[in-house]
Design an enzyme around this catalytic site. Structure first.
Site, mmCIF file in Angstrom:
data_model
loop_
_atom_site.group_PDB
_atom_site.id
_atom_site.type_symbol
_atom_site.label_atom_id
_atom_site.label_comp_id
_atom_site.label_asym_id
_atom_site.label_seq_id
_atom_site.Cartn_x
_atom_site.Cartn_y
_atom_site.Cartn_z
ATOM 1 N N LYS A 111 -6.901 -4.902 -3.359
ATOM 2 C CA LYS A 111 -7.742 -5.410 -2.264
ATOM 3 C C LYS A 111 -8.702 -4.315 -1.839
ATOM 4 C CE LYS A 111 -4.281 -3.967 1.133
ATOM 5 N NZ LYS A 111 -5.002 -2.904 1.837
ATOM 6 N N ASP A 150 0.787 -1.246 0.000
ATOM 7 C CA ASP A 150 0.000 0.000 0.000
ATOM 8 C C ASP A 150 0.820 1.297 0.000
ATOM 9 O OD1 ASP A 150 -1.900 -1.962 0.265
ATOM 10 O OD2 ASP A 150 -2.962 -1.037 1.937
ATOM 11 N N CYS A 192 -1.914 -2.254 7.673
ATOM 12 C CA CYS A 192 -1.849 -3.196 6.553
ATOM 13 C C CYS A 192 -0.544 -3.989 6.520
ATOM 14 C CB CYS A 192 -2.082 -2.446 5.241
ATOM 15 S SG CYS A 192 -3.780 -1.819 5.146
#
Ligand SMILES: [Zn+2]
Length: 198
Positions: free
Chosen positions: A112, A12, A154
């Protein structure tokens, strides 16, 4: 060199998660630069280099598309634990990789969070619709290096899932950034307790 095959997972590193983004993490751009340097120096060590992106549906004109309650509902404040400001909308620039991240060597792009909360890259799919764990196993990978943003969310979830999937896991020092110091310290301790090499 060991005979074990290794993967790099870059979690990310997106515009909304670095300075200036809707959920910007301090130090995010520096981490992106250092990950790019790491990749330039070590790409040959990796059988797979996967990069994940949080990839949400737009909230819509009335704000009611919350991606399964991941975005704070209209009129409510995000709690920054399970509800968040709007971020990483797939059709907008906030979901793009941060410009400091050089993605030329990335072999698999994982997305995602399409309509649902998703913290771990292992919840995502590649452009071909494959799950990350299956991609890694198909490539013979046994060891996973985890980097990216955010350490306490994350990155944590990705490293813990990698352990659950049976991989040896390292969290690479200096190549991750967290939202807050306390939760990042706790996340690193939790990863270590789960067998992640820090
Ligand atoms: Zn999200």
């Amino acid at each position: 060199m060991s005979h074990d095959k290794r993967a790099l997972v870059i979690v990310d590193v997106q515009n909304d998660f670095v300075e200036g983004g809707s959920l910007g993490v301090a130090g995010g751009r520096d981490v992106a630069t250092r990950i790019s340097q790491h990749v330039a120096a070590h790409a040959g060590d990796y059988a797979v280099i996967a990069a994940s992106r949080d990839w949400h549906h737009a909230p819509g004109p009335d704000g009611h598309e919350t991606n399964g309650g991941h975005f704070a509902a209209p009129g409510e404040d995000p709690d920054f634990v399970t509800t968040w400001p709007v971020h990483c909308v797939s059709s907008e620039g906030g979901s793009d990789y941060a410009p400091e991240l050089v993605t030329d060597a990335v072999t698999h792009h994982v997305r995602k969070g399409m309509g649902v909360p998703a913290y771990s890259a292992f919840e995502g799919v590649t452009d071909d619709g494959a799950a990350l764990a299956d991609v890694l196993r198909a490539a013979g990978v046994t060891e996973v290096d985890v980097t990216g943003i955010a350490t306490d969310y994350c990155v944590r979830a990705t490293a813990l899932d990698a352990r659950k999937e049976g991989f040896a896991v390292r969290l690479l020092d200096g190549l991750h950034a967290g939202v807050a110091p306390e939760t990042s310290t706790a996340a690193v301790a939790e990863m270590r307790a789960a067998g992640v090499t820090v």
